[in-house]
Design an enzyme around this catalytic site. Structure first.
Site, mmCIF file in Angstrom:
data_model
loop_
_atom_site.group_PDB
_atom_site.id
_atom_site.type_symbol
_atom_site.label_atom_id
_atom_site.label_comp_id
_atom_site.label_asym_id
_atom_site.label_seq_id
_atom_site.Cartn_x
_atom_site.Cartn_y
_atom_site.Cartn_z
ATOM 1 N N GLU A 1 1.284 -3.399 10.841
ATOM 2 C CA GLU A 1 0.968 -3.533 9.418
ATOM 3 C C GLU A 1 2.041 -2.882 8.577
ATOM 4 O O GLU A 1 2.313 -3.281 7.462
ATOM 5 C CB GLU A 1 -0.387 -2.888 9.084
ATOM 6 C CG GLU A 1 -0.761 -3.121 7.629
ATOM 7 C CD GLU A 1 -1.728 -2.108 7.035
ATOM 8 O OE1 GLU A 1 -1.772 -0.973 7.525
ATOM 9 O OE2 GLU A 1 -2.413 -2.481 6.078
ATOM 10 N N GLU A 2 2.670 -1.843 9.123
ATOM 11 C CA GLU A 2 3.614 -1.043 8.347
ATOM 12 C C GLU A 2 5.019 -1.626 8.319
ATOM 13 O O GLU A 2 5.890 -1.100 7.626
ATOM 14 C CB GLU A 2 3.672 0.390 8.915
ATOM 15 C CG GLU A 2 2.329 1.105 8.943
ATOM 16 C CD GLU A 2 1.709 1.290 7.553
ATOM 17 O OE1 GLU A 2 0.491 1.467 7.469
ATOM 18 O OE2 GLU A 2 2.464 1.247 6.553
ATOM 19 N N ASP B 1 0.851 -1.205 0.000
ATOM 20 C CA ASP B 1 0.000 0.000 0.000
ATOM 21 C C ASP B 1 0.879 1.246 0.000
ATOM 22 O O ASP B 1 1.876 1.293 0.689
ATOM 23 C CB ASP B 1 -0.857 0.045 1.284
ATOM 24 C CG ASP B 1 -1.733 -1.203 1.422
ATOM 25 O OD1 ASP B 1 -2.081 -1.790 0.371
ATOM 26 O OD2 ASP B 1 -2.028 -1.583 2.553
ATOM 27 N N ASP C 1 0.430 7.737 7.884
ATOM 28 C CA ASP C 1 0.735 6.325 8.155
ATOM 29 C C ASP C 1 2.078 6.218 8.852
ATOM 30 O O ASP C 1 2.246 5.517 9.849
ATOM 31 C CB ASP C 1 0.884 5.576 6.810
ATOM 32 C CG ASP C 1 -0.396 4.914 6.375
ATOM 33 O OD1 ASP C 1 -1.272 4.718 7.223
ATOM 34 O OD2 ASP C 1 -0.528 4.619 5.192
ATOM 35 N N ASP D 1 -2.469 -2.130 13.728
ATOM 36 C CA ASP D 1 -2.531 -1.382 12.468
ATOM 37 C C ASP D 1 -2.626 0.074 12.891
ATOM 38 O O ASP D 1 -3.686 0.514 13.333
ATOM 39 C CB ASP D 1 -3.758 -1.825 11.658
ATOM 40 C CG ASP D 1 -3.796 -1.152 10.291
ATOM 41 O OD1 ASP D 1 -4.649 -1.528 9.475
ATOM 42 O OD2 ASP D 1 -2.987 -0.215 10.076
ATOM 43 N N LEU E 1 -2.782 2.973 11.440
ATOM 44 C CA LEU E 1 -3.738 3.874 10.792
ATOM 45 C C LEU E 1 -4.447 3.119 9.677
ATOM 46 O O LEU E 1 -4.019 3.102 8.527
ATOM 47 C CB LEU E 1 -3.029 5.117 10.245
ATOM 48 C CG LEU E 1 -3.911 6.364 10.163
ATOM 49 C CD1 LEU E 1 -4.481 6.745 11.531
ATOM 50 C CD2 LEU E 1 -3.134 7.545 9.613
ATOM 51 N N ASP E 2 -5.544 2.463 10.076
ATOM 52 C CA ASP E 2 -6.267 1.617 9.112
ATOM 53 C C ASP E 2 -7.241 2.467 8.290
ATOM 54 O O ASP E 2 -7.864 3.383 8.815
ATOM 55 C CB ASP E 2 -7.035 0.540 9.872
ATOM 56 C CG ASP E 2 -7.750 -0.379 8.907
ATOM 57 O OD1 ASP E 2 -7.090 -1.238 8.305
ATOM 58 O OD2 ASP E 2 -8.970 -0.188 8.709
ATOM 59 N N GLU F 1 -5.979 -6.911 12.290
ATOM 60 C CA GLU F 1 -7.289 -6.371 11.889
ATOM 61 C C GLU F 1 -8.391 -7.347 12.315
ATOM 62 O O GLU F 1 -9.179 -7.049 13.210
ATOM 63 C CB GLU F 1 -7.324 -6.119 10.365
ATOM 64 C CG GLU F 1 -6.438 -4.953 9.913
ATOM 65 C CD GLU F 1 -6.383 -4.794 8.387
ATOM 66 O OE1 GLU F 1 -6.245 -5.805 7.677
ATOM 67 O OE2 GLU F 1 -6.467 -3.648 7.915
HETATM 68 P P1 P6P Z 1 -11.586 -2.279 -0.376
HETATM 69 C C1 P6P Z 1 -8.312 -0.212 4.313
HETATM 70 O O1 P6P Z 1 -7.308 -0.176 3.339
HETATM 71 C C2 P6P Z 1 -8.716 -1.653 4.521
HETATM 72 O O2 P6P Z 1 -7.635 -2.428 4.899
HETATM 73 C C3 P6P Z 1 -9.839 -1.734 5.543
HETATM 74 O O3 P6P Z 1 -9.819 -0.679 6.439
HETATM 75 C C4 P6P Z 1 -11.090 -1.706 4.698
HETATM 76 O O4 P6P Z 1 -12.162 -2.423 5.293
HETATM 77 C C5 P6P Z 1 -10.646 -2.374 3.403
HETATM 78 O O5 P6P Z 1 -9.239 -2.157 3.289
HETATM 79 C C6 P6P Z 1 -11.345 -1.781 2.194
HETATM 80 O O6 P6P Z 1 -10.914 -2.526 1.072
HETATM 81 O O7 P6P Z 1 -10.999 -3.389 -1.212
HETATM 82 O O8 P6P Z 1 -13.091 -2.432 -0.212
HETATM 83 O O9 P6P Z 1 -11.203 -0.890 -0.793
#
Ligand code: P6P
Length: 339
Positions: free
Chosen positions: A93-94, A64, A70, A114, A116-117, A281
């Protein structure tokens, strides 16, 4: 201000009283975590003015694009936790590899987070959050990776912070789930949602909501396809479910916890294990939802029963009201993954 308000610290100290052998180390760890979360909340709030938007020019372990926030959030979590002297080893995650703590600063806890999710939503001001799970270092453990790769059944506590119209910490412990809202005027998280419980279907406040990225319907397996169809075109006089999807797991799960329904991120023909990472997550979120009277599944079993095999392992994830999780599992019994 309510002079008798309860802060996270006083709440956790009160819980500690129930465990005579408790050393108070978890309280110290949580306070370090709260400092990182408060700093993240402040940074998210001023991101626009402080030009914290935009790419940091690097990417994380799972490819990502890393946003400046982040990077900042990750450094805040790592530094605050290391200097709490309560953590043995951590995973983020990072970071591709686990983050070891020098011996002089090691403690007895393991934390996976994580920082900053949902960060792809930063620039458009959509709600984002931080997610964490805390385990204890198993007695006699010598290999740090074995300490990291523990199932959700061994979680000591888990939580998330949601950076939305307010900053809220939702913390799940053995005693249950409690919500604390940040009062920026005093910099304290105040208990505002004691004993959070996901509403039961038919109860006042329970809403019929399914939360999934409909854009990927082409790739869903048959079980998810048939389950979603049953929500959109219910039999008889049943009203259809509404679809709500933010694309930020903390926002989507927080809404599910408050209003009911189900959050789904299934595997697909493109990626059999889906996108959501297990350790930092799905497992923390599953613990929170189950402690709030809901249920979790990867299609067959509770997320908490899965034995992680690597730090960034992904897993299909379904979280929400027990009735809905039972239904999705019935569809997976009828149409096993891959069909
Ligand atoms: P998509 C954010 O990047 C994440 O990891 C979660 O917070 C979120 O539920 C998901 O990805 C969204 O993914 O494929 O629907 O854009």
């Amino acid at each position: 201000m309510d002079t008798e308000c309860r802060t996270v610290t006083s709440f956790v100290l009160e819980q500690k009283k129930k465990y005579p052998g408790a050393t108070g180390e978890l309280t110290i760890l949580l306070n370090a975590l709260l400092t990182a979360i408060k700093a993240c909340a402040a940074a998210v709030r001023k991101a626009g003015i402080a030009k914290l938007y935009g790419l940091a020019g690097s990417s994380n372990t799972t490819g990502d694009d890393q946003k400046k926030l982040d990077v900042l959030a990750n450094e805040l979590f790592i530094n605050m936790l290391k200097s709490s002297y309560t953590v043995y080893v951590m995973a983020s995650e990072e970071n591709e590899n686990m983050i070891e703590v020098e011996i002089s600063r090691q403690g007895k806890y393991i934390i996976c987070f994580d920082p900053l999710d949902g960060s792809s939503n930063i620039d458009c001001l959509v709600t984002i959050g931080s997610i964490f799970g805390i385990w204890k270092k198993p007695d006699h453990a010598t290999n740090p990776m074995d300490c990291i790769l523990q199932s959700g059944e061994h979680l000591r506590c888990a939580g998330y912070a949601v950076y939305g119209s307010a900053c809220m910490l939702v913390l799940a412990t053995r005693e249950g789930v409690n919500g604390f809202t940040l009062d920026p005027s005093i910099g304290e998280f105040i208990l505002t949602a004691p004993n959070m419980q996901i509403p039961k279907q038919g109860e006042k406040g329970s809403q019929k909501i399914y939360s999934i990225n409909e854009g990927y319907a082409k790739y869903w397996d048959k079980a998810t396809t048939e389950y979603v169809r049953s929500k959109k075109f219910p039999e008889g006089k049943e009203k259809p479910f509404a679809n709500r999807y933010v694309g930020s797991m903390v926002a989507d799960v927080h809404r599910t916890l408050l209003y009911g329904g189900i959050f789904l991120y299934p595997g697909s023909k493109e990626a059999k294990d889906g996108k959501i990472r297990l350790l930092y997550e799905s497992i923390p979120m599953a613990y929170i939802v189950e402690k709030a009277g809901g249920a979790s599944s990867d299609g067959q079993h509770s997320i908490l029963t899965i034995q992680p095999k690597c730090i960034h392992q992904r897993s299909p994830v379904f979280l929400g009201q027990q009735e809905e999780i039972e239904k999705i599992e019935q569809f997976y019994q009828q149409y096993p993954p891959g069909t």
